[in-house]
Write a protein that holds these residues in place. Structure first.
Motif, PDB file in Angstrom:
ATOM      1  N   LYS A   1       0.825  -1.153   0.158  1.00 24.56           N
ATOM      2  CA  LYS A   1       0.048   0.119  -0.172  1.00 24.56           C
ATOM      3  C   LYS A   1       1.151   1.228  -0.018  1.00 24.56           C
ATOM      4  N   ALA A   2       0.403   2.237  -0.833  1.00 25.22           N
ATOM      5  CA  ALA A   2       1.165   3.353  -1.012  1.00 25.22           C
ATOM      6  C   ALA A   2       1.140   4.351   0.214  1.00 25.22           C
ATOM      7  N   HIS A   3       1.917   5.184   0.607  1.00 22.82           N
ATOM      8  CA  HIS A   3       1.841   5.984   1.852  1.00 22.82           C
ATOM      9  C   HIS A   3       2.632   7.355   1.464  1.00 22.82           C
ATOM     10  N   SER A   4       1.668   8.233   1.462  1.00 22.96           N
ATOM     11  CA  SER A   4       2.307   9.763   1.283  1.00 22.96           C
ATOM     12  C   SER A   4       2.878  10.226   2.237  1.00 22.96           C
ATOM     13  N   THR A   5       1.994  11.269   2.947  1.00 23.06           N
ATOM     14  CA  THR A   5       2.438  11.669   4.415  1.00 23.06           C
ATOM     15  C   THR A   5       1.891  11.003   5.487  1.00 23.06           C
TER      16      THR A   5
ATOM     17  N   TYR B   1      -5.016   7.786   8.177  1.00 25.44           N
ATOM     18  CA  TYR B   1      -6.224   7.670   7.884  1.00 25.44           C
ATOM     19  C   TYR B   1      -6.850   6.457   7.411  1.00 25.44           C
ATOM     20  N   SER B   2      -6.266   5.834   6.457  1.00 26.32           N
ATOM     21  CA  SER B   2      -6.657   4.688   5.779  1.00 26.32           C
ATOM     22  C   SER B   2      -5.678   3.513   6.024  1.00 26.32           C
ATOM     23  N   GLY B   3      -4.799   3.768   6.910  1.00 27.53           N
ATOM     24  CA  GLY B   3      -3.987   2.567   7.627  1.00 27.53           C
ATOM     25  C   GLY B   3      -3.421   1.902   6.583  1.00 27.53           C
TER      26      GLY B   3
ATOM     27  N   VAL C   1     -10.579  11.712  -1.678  1.00 27.71           N
ATOM     28  CA  VAL C   1     -11.830  12.606  -1.618  1.00 27.71           C
ATOM     29  C   VAL C   1     -11.260  14.047  -2.496  1.00 27.71           C
ATOM     30  N   GLY C   2     -10.645  15.047  -1.776  1.00 25.39           N
ATOM     31  CA  GLY C   2     -10.095  15.986  -2.379  1.00 25.39           C
ATOM     32  C   GLY C   2     -10.948  17.516  -2.329  1.00 25.39           C
ATOM     33  N   VAL C   3     -11.852  17.392  -1.188  1.00 26.56           N
ATOM     34  CA  VAL C   3     -12.821  18.777  -0.942  1.00 26.56           C
ATOM     35  C   VAL C   3     -11.762  19.416   0.113  1.00 26.56           C
TER      36      VAL C   3
HETATM   37  C1  LIG Z   1      -8.273  15.711  10.535  1.00 23.07           C
HETATM   38  C2  LIG Z   1      -8.582  15.290   9.228  1.00 23.07           C
HETATM   39  C3  LIG Z   1      -9.231  15.909   8.125  1.00 23.07           C
HETATM   40  C4  LIG Z   1      -9.066  15.635   6.842  1.00 23.07           C
HETATM   41  N1  LIG Z   1      -9.786  16.747   6.071  1.00 23.07           N
HETATM   42  C5  LIG Z   1     -10.048  16.224   4.757  1.00 23.07           C
HETATM   43  C6  LIG Z   1     -10.494  17.392   3.711  1.00 23.07           C
HETATM   44  O1  LIG Z   1     -10.940  18.254   4.224  1.00 23.07           O
HETATM   45  N2  LIG Z   1     -10.722  16.776   2.591  1.00 23.07           N
HETATM   46  C7  LIG Z   1     -10.359  15.564   2.053  1.00 23.07           C
HETATM   47  O2  LIG Z   1     -10.429  15.401   1.027  1.00 23.07           O
HETATM   48  N3  LIG Z   1      -9.726  14.925   2.754  1.00 23.07           N
HETATM   49  C8  LIG Z   1      -9.610  15.129   4.328  1.00 23.07           C
HETATM   50  N4  LIG Z   1      -8.772  14.176   4.857  1.00 23.07           N
HETATM   51  C9  LIG Z   1      -8.427  12.969   4.469  1.00 23.07           C
HETATM   52  C10 LIG Z   1      -7.051  12.665   4.269  1.00 23.07           C
HETATM   53  O3  LIG Z   1      -6.174  13.155   5.195  1.00 23.07           O
HETATM   54  C11 LIG Z   1      -6.620  13.606   3.030  1.00 23.07           C
HETATM   55  O4  LIG Z   1      -7.329  13.333   1.740  1.00 23.07           O
HETATM   56  C12 LIG Z   1      -5.270  13.561   2.396  1.00 23.07           C
HETATM   57  O5  LIG Z   1      -5.196  13.761   1.141  1.00 23.07           O
HETATM   58  C13 LIG Z   1      -4.485  12.280   2.507  1.00 23.07           C
HETATM   59  O6  LIG Z   1      -3.082  12.638   2.293  1.00 23.07           O
HETATM   60  P1  LIG Z   1      -1.873  11.927   2.847  1.00 23.07           P
HETATM   61  O7  LIG Z   1      -0.620  12.439   2.316  1.00 23.07           O
HETATM   62  O8  LIG Z   1      -2.019  11.975   4.238  1.00 23.07           O
HETATM   63  O9  LIG Z   1      -1.957  10.708   2.148  1.00 23.07           O
HETATM   64  P2  LIG Z   1      -1.784   9.265   2.951  1.00 23.07           P
HETATM   65  O10 LIG Z   1      -2.532   8.992   4.168  1.00 23.07           O
HETATM   66  O11 LIG Z   1      -0.497   8.972   2.918  1.00 23.07           O
HETATM   67  O12 LIG Z   1      -2.771   8.371   2.019  1.00 23.07           O
HETATM   68  C14 LIG Z   1      -4.217   8.163   1.846  1.00 23.07           C
HETATM   69  C15 LIG Z   1      -4.859   7.511   1.003  1.00 23.07           C
HETATM   70  O13 LIG Z   1      -4.211   7.654  -0.310  1.00 23.07           O
HETATM   71  C16 LIG Z   1      -3.328   6.530  -0.801  1.00 23.07           C
HETATM   72  N5  LIG Z   1      -2.030   7.060  -1.421  1.00 23.07           N
HETATM   73  C17 LIG Z   1      -1.429   7.911  -0.918  1.00 23.07           C
HETATM   74  N6  LIG Z   1      -0.336   8.366  -1.580  1.00 23.07           N
HETATM   75  C18 LIG Z   1      -0.509   7.408  -2.621  1.00 23.07           C
HETATM   76  C19 LIG Z   1       0.161   7.296  -3.912  1.00 23.07           C
HETATM   77  N7  LIG Z   1       1.163   8.092  -4.053  1.00 23.07           N
HETATM   78  N8  LIG Z   1      -0.298   6.335  -4.959  1.00 23.07           N
HETATM   79  C20 LIG Z   1      -1.364   5.676  -4.673  1.00 23.07           C
HETATM   80  N9  LIG Z   1      -2.050   5.778  -3.514  1.00 23.07           N
HETATM   81  C21 LIG Z   1      -1.760   6.796  -2.558  1.00 23.07           C
HETATM   82  C22 LIG Z   1      -2.889   5.677   0.545  1.00 23.07           C
HETATM   83  O14 LIG Z   1      -2.705   4.394   0.312  1.00 23.07           O
HETATM   84  C23 LIG Z   1      -4.241   6.098   1.545  1.00 23.07           C
HETATM   85  O15 LIG Z   1      -5.166   5.101   1.070  1.00 23.07           O
HETATM   86  C24 LIG Z   1      -8.787  14.360   6.397  1.00 23.07           C
HETATM   87  C25 LIG Z   1      -8.145  13.706   7.193  1.00 23.07           C
HETATM   88  C26 LIG Z   1      -8.155  13.742   8.711  1.00 23.07           C
HETATM   89  C27 LIG Z   1      -7.412  12.882   9.391  1.00 23.07           C
END
Ligand SMILES: Cc1cc2nc3c(=O)[nH]c(=O)nc-3n(C[C@H](O)[C@H](O)[C@H](O)COP(=O)(O)OP(=O)(O)OC[C@H]3O[C@@H](n4cnc5c(N)ncnc54)[C@H](O)[C@@H]3O)c2cc1C
Ligand code: SF4
Ligand code: SF4
Lengths: 428, 558
Positions: free
Chosen positions: B77-81, B86-88, B155-157
């Motif tokens: 599973k990919a992990h960016s930051t 959130y989705s473990g 998502v992305g809002v």
């Molecule tokens: C408090 C809180 C508030 C949030 N608010 C919002 C919000 O307002 N809007 C919203 O849209 N989301 C929100 N989120 C959800 C989420 O954190 C975000 O969507 C965010 O973009 C995830 O980025 P990240 O770098 O943390 O991704 P990660 O946690 O690293 O990944 C998120 C998901 O994307 C997948 N992924 C990550 N990088 C890649 C990659 N390079 N290739 C393939 N798959 C990948 C991961 O496997 C995982 O399933 C929120 C989460 C929390 C905890």
């Protein structure tokens, strides 16, 4: 306090990674704030990661493998994570306090890298991480400084182990003495009875050694009847303000000042006048021990209670540190007194400063970590066009200067008092 | 230490170098930590740690890592930051591909876009884009998340959406390592023509990879995207005011920030349409009053002291139950004056008003909408939250959504003595998106420290989904993982298409799909139409809660 007491805080970590980044970066290049995560890259070496490891270790879900021990002790205890975590999480998490308890637990369990445990042994025996007790005041030979053990003085100097034993640093110690004399300050030192503040032992995790050193020093200060305790080393300054309250050691009979603050005060009062001239672009690096880690700590022994159905709050009000009250202005004011000096600011300053990675035994134990962090700072200085990078901490200066030499950096690294000494014009 | 055989570890090391692989417990545990209890559990460590964390530094290395996973049939599973994780990781023993070495960021100001890799954070992108008088969309998760992850996978809002749309639509061309390790470029980069469009050559792909909500790790690894940027009339570097952590952003020259207030959501909605039509307001954001209170205070204790002594500023109380924080943006003084005049006229025609706010409050509200910095203070309120369905639909639905969410929780858990945080109003976080769309999710904060609270959260989440299913209120976006099969049939069957895409691209089901879609629908989903009728009938609820209590009680390490 123990790891058990911190479970609530650990469970509040939401793995947001704010502890790895400055509050709002000015550029992508200089957005990191945690030297340990910056180097190792694994989340485990960030503060949030250490919180998770501490939680796992405490709950016996993970063991202290040699790699985990290295990861924990390669952290320079700069406190940036704590400041950044509070961008959102208030006092819910306070990862730095967990890191301190984690180290204390590891020390109790005998899981400390040998270099560091040897330093602590030396601290116990000689009052310093290296060097012999009876050589501590060699730097002062022939300077005719009052012996604060025998005579009362207004100002008691604490030199610190780093400078006391490093011959390279003796010139600037002598310069400080010269300034004090020309300002007619009634000051003295504790000669070979001075020992390490105890801050290093505390941060490595050896509470009883820290306690003993701190108690000895607190007693000596009390006895001296001095009104001001003047810390030359940034590490000791930080320990007096931030670690002593954690150890319940009081220095309430004295004002604790760092040399930058004290000399700025003397200059403002007209008790000292220095004609200084220097040209060149100079950037000042906020050392963490002089900055966010020097904020006065106020102990709190309350508990978290639930209000509004679910929200955790402290049962009594408490003072929370945000890193705002570090010593940021005095060094800048001192530098601004030098004619012709062109001050530029780094991108990461004050409580958002990036640590040079040299503290808490990291330089000695993981030299490549300390070098990597210092190289990052040199690049930051170059990027703002600085020719000289000045530090108010001789420890940071030594770490960054060595790094500059290794990488042939165009940036010269100077200790603030060295730069001031070099700037004094003839006749001044 | 994991049970991964040494030769497999060596195979990963051969691709990324030994310093970039670890199967140490303390490392893998960090990818098992549930930061915000949105994946309902009373636990923080979920017991699903990956077998190893691998950190590739380039697209080729990502492909190499994925091929090793395929060779040994390991899930990954990919992990960016990993914001909140959130989705473990999803599945115990899988490989977490941590992309933190991939920090590429290039701004193409001519084409108003950036080309980014996974570990470029939104905060970094904002700062670099401002230097070119551009800005990016920034989601509520704040400056530390990955816009690439948001655009491709989740998502992305976001708060700035009225001006900057939604990340699913901001994504342009894309580089992708498929679940089998093939490197594919889609859109203009596929024919070396730059990163400016995702639609062709070849078929458009956004829908294909995102499904309803984002690929959530279930479709391989995205390594680079073009992302749209939007005009920015502010300075090259944002100014900040006030001490940390009360820092705010004074509105730049020709900007203004207000907290607007109406008597009811019908008037507010009419005004919203007018603000949209006129384009006099660039940023339109609603944080529920309790969240505003958390933005204005540094600790829970500070918030609570003000709350119980009635000293919270009006904007953090029910006096601000119906309203928007807005920021206008202009390039010239004349345009600024025009924005002001139009906004005042709209307020006059809709019985709206500007609330009195202090400079500090104004600056913090501005920072919240321009950088999304303080939304994360939501995490301070509670370590878990109920999340309603999440509606992305026409702004005409606002009054009904608020009414419905009021009904959903109004008489239940957010009153004194309830099991979610006691608050004055519903907890709808709303921001506008492009066109006539808005996003909202109702997020009552709670705690996972006690089983009864987490049970209440789960009940709330499912109840609000079922309510939306019975009487649809626009497209619900939080339909992912197993929920896609439960609620997909009422949403035009996105689950069917997601499954087709999944099975075509990932025949071995190695890209961890726990939060996207499983190759086959679970048996439980077949029983769901009947089960939900039983459990969510007023008589069935206590049984449902009892079952959950037993489940979570088992889970509870305390
Ligand atoms: C408090 C809180 C508030 C949030 N608010 C919002 C919000 O307002 N809007 C919203 O849209 N989301 C929100 N989120 C959800 C989420 O954190 C975000 O969507 C965010 O973009 C995830 O980025 P990240 O770098 O943390 O991704 P990660 O946690 O690293 O990944 C998120 C998901 O994307 C997948 N992924 C990550 N990088 C890649 C990659 N390079 N290739 C393939 N798959 C990948 C991961 O496997 C995982 O399933 C929120 C989460 C929390 C905890
Ligand atoms: S320690 Fe604080 S800043 Fe770091 S991840 Fe945890 S909550 Fe976030
Ligand atoms: S104290 Fe400094 S080096 Fe250690 S985790 Fe915190 S920010 Fe990183």
């Amino acid at each position: 306090m123990s790891l058990e007491d911190r479970i609530h805080n650990m469970e509040q970590c939401n793995r947001c990674s704010q502890c790895k980044f400055v509050h709002m970066p000015k550029s992508q290049e200089f957005s990191s704030i945690c030297p340990s995560k910056y180097q190792s890259r694994f989340h485990a070496s960030s503060a949030g990661g250490q919180v998770i490891s501490a939680y796992g270790y405490h709950n016996k879900l993970i063991e202290a493998s040699p790699k985990m021990i290295d990861s924990v002790f390669a952290c320079s205890m700069c406190g940036a994570c704590e400041t950044m975590c509070k961008s959102h999480m208030g006092d819910n998490v306070e990862p730095f306090d967990t890191i301190l308890e984690f180290r204390a637990q590891l020390a109790e369990d005998g899981k400390v890298p040998e270099t560091l445990s040897n330093m602590v042994k030396h601290l116990e025996q000689e009052g310093a991480p290296h060097g012999k007790r009876d050589e501590r005041s060699r730097w002062a030979e022939g300077l005719d400084i009052k012996d604060a053990r025998k005579e009362t003085v207004d100002v008691l100097l604490h030199i610190g182990s780093g400078q006391a034993y490093s011959e390279k640093q003796w010139d600037n110690l002598r310069f400080i003495v010269k300034l004090l004399k020309s300002a007619k300050v009634d000051f003295g030192i504790a000669y070979d009875s001075e020992s390490d503040s105890g801050g290093l032992a505390y941060e490595i995790g050896y509470r009883s050694v820290a306690d003993k050193l701190a108690q000895e020093w607190a007693d000596l200060v009390q006895k001296s009847q001095a009104k001001t305790l003047l810390a030359i080393s940034a590490e000791a300054y930080s320990a007096f303000k931030n670690v002593y309250p954690r150890l319940n050691k009081t220095l309430s009979s004295v004002r604790v000042l760092h040399t930058t603050e004290y000399f700025e005060e003397l200059l403002q009062q007209g008790k000292l006048s220095l004609g200084m001239k220097n040209t060149g672009k100079v950037a000042y690096h906020d050392s963490c021990r002089l900055g966010r880690r020097s904020e006065e700590y106020t102990p709190w022994n309350g508990e978290y209670i639930r209000v509004l159905n679910t929200m955790a709050v402290t049962d009594t009000p408490r003072k929370v540190n945000y890193g705002n009250d570090g010593n940021y202005d005095a060094p800048r004011q001192l530098l601004s007194r030098v004619d012709g000096l062109d001050m530029v600011e780094l991108e990461r300053t004050r409580q958002y400063s990036f640590c040079c990675g040299g503290c808490t035994g990291v330089k000695e134990t993981y030299p490549e970590m300390a070098d990597g962090a210092a190289q990052e700072l040199l690049r930051e200085a170059e990027s703002v066009g600085a020719e000289v990078l000045v530090s108010g901490s001789s420890c940071c200066q030594a770490n960054m200067a060595a790094a500059a030499k290794r990488s042939n950096s165009s940036v010269k690294v100077a200790y603030l008092f060295d730069l001031l000494a070099d700037s004094i014009q003839e006749g001044a | 230490m994991s049970n991964l055989p040494p030769h497999i570890l060596k195979a990963f090391e051969a691709v990324v170098g030994p310093d970039n692989v670890s199967d140490e417990d303390f490392v893998v545990n960090c990818h098992d930590w549930m930061g915000l209890g949105a994946d309902p559990s009373t636990r923080t460590l979920l017991g699903k740690a990956p077998a190893a964390v691998v950190m590739p530094g380039s697209t080729e290395e990502v492909a190499g890592v994925v091929k090793v996973c395929n060779q040994y049939k390991l899930k990954f599973k990919a992990h960016s930051t990993g914001y909140g994780n959130y989705s473990g990781v999803g599945t115990k023993g899988s490989i977490s591909i941590d992309l933190c070495r991939m920090k590429g960021l290039e701004i193409d100001p001519e084409s108003r876009m950036a080309i980014i890799q996974p570990y470029t954070t939104a905060g970094e992108l904002v700062s670099e884009a401002h230097k070119h008088q551009l800005m990016c969309h920034i989601i509520g998760a704040g400056p530390i998340h990955s816009p690439l992850a948001s655009a491709t996978s989740f998502v992305g809002v976001g708060v700035a959406g009225n001006h900057t749309s939604i990340n699913s639509r901001n994504m342009l061309s894309l580089e992708w390592v498929t679940p089998e390790g093939e490197i594919v470029r889609i859109g203009s980069s596929g024919s070396d023509a730059g990163w400016f469009t995702g639609e062709g050559p070849g078929p458009g792909f956004r829908g294909m990879i995102r499904g309803l909500y984002g690929a959530a790790g279930g479709l391989g690894v995205f390594t680079k995207i073009g992302i749209k940027l939007y005009p920015w009339a502010g300075p090259k570097t944002l100014e900040w005011s006030g001490p940390h952590p009360y820092r705010g952003t004074p509105p730049p020259e020709n900007f203004a920030t207000y907290q607007l207030d109406w008597d009811n959501w019908e008037d507010a909605t009419k005004a919203t349409q007018m603000m949209k039509n006129s384009k006099a307001v660039a940023f339109i954001n609603r944080m529920p009053p309790a969240a505003v209170g958390h933005c204005l205070t540094a600790t829970n204790r500070e918030y609570y002291d003000l709350q119980r002594t009635g000293k919270l500023p009006d904007i953090a109380t029910k006096a601000n139950a119906v309203g928007w924080s807005v920021t206008t943006m202009a390039w010239t003084k004349a345009q600024f004056d025009w924005n002001e005049a139009v906004l005042n006229k709209i307020l006059a025609e809709t019985n709206g008003r500007k609330m009195d706010i202090s400079e500090r409050e104004r600056d913090i509200l501005t920072a919240a909408v321009l950088t999304s910095h303080y939304v994360a203070r939501f995490n301070r309120m509670g370590d878990c939250a109920g999340v309603s369905m999440g509606v992305l639909d026409s702004i005409n639905l606002i009054p009904e959504v608020v009414k419905r969410t009021n009904d959903d929780i109004g008489d239940k858990e957010t009153k004194a003595g309830g099991k979610m945080m006691e608050v004055d109003t519903e907890q709808n976080w709303m921001w506008l998106s492009e066109g006539r769309h808005f996003w909202t999710e109702n997020n009552p904060a709670s705690t996972r420290s006690f089983v009864k609270n987490i049970v209440a959260c789960v009940d709330f989440i499912l109840s609000s989904f079922i309510s939306n299913e019975k009487k649809p209120l626009g497209a619900a976006l939080f339909v992912h993982g197993e929920a896609s099969d439960l609620f997909g049939p009422k949403l035009g069957h996105p689950n069917k298409w997601m499954r087709k895409v999944k099975n075509t691209w990932d025949p071995n089901n190695l890209s961890d799909s726990k939060h996207f879609i499983q190759p086959e629908a679970a048996k439980e989903s077949k029983a769901w139409p009947i089960a939900k009728k039983i459990f969510f009938h007023p008589w069935g609820k206590p049984i449902f809660r009892k079952i959950l209590t037993k489940e979570f009680g088992k889970d509870d390490p305390k």
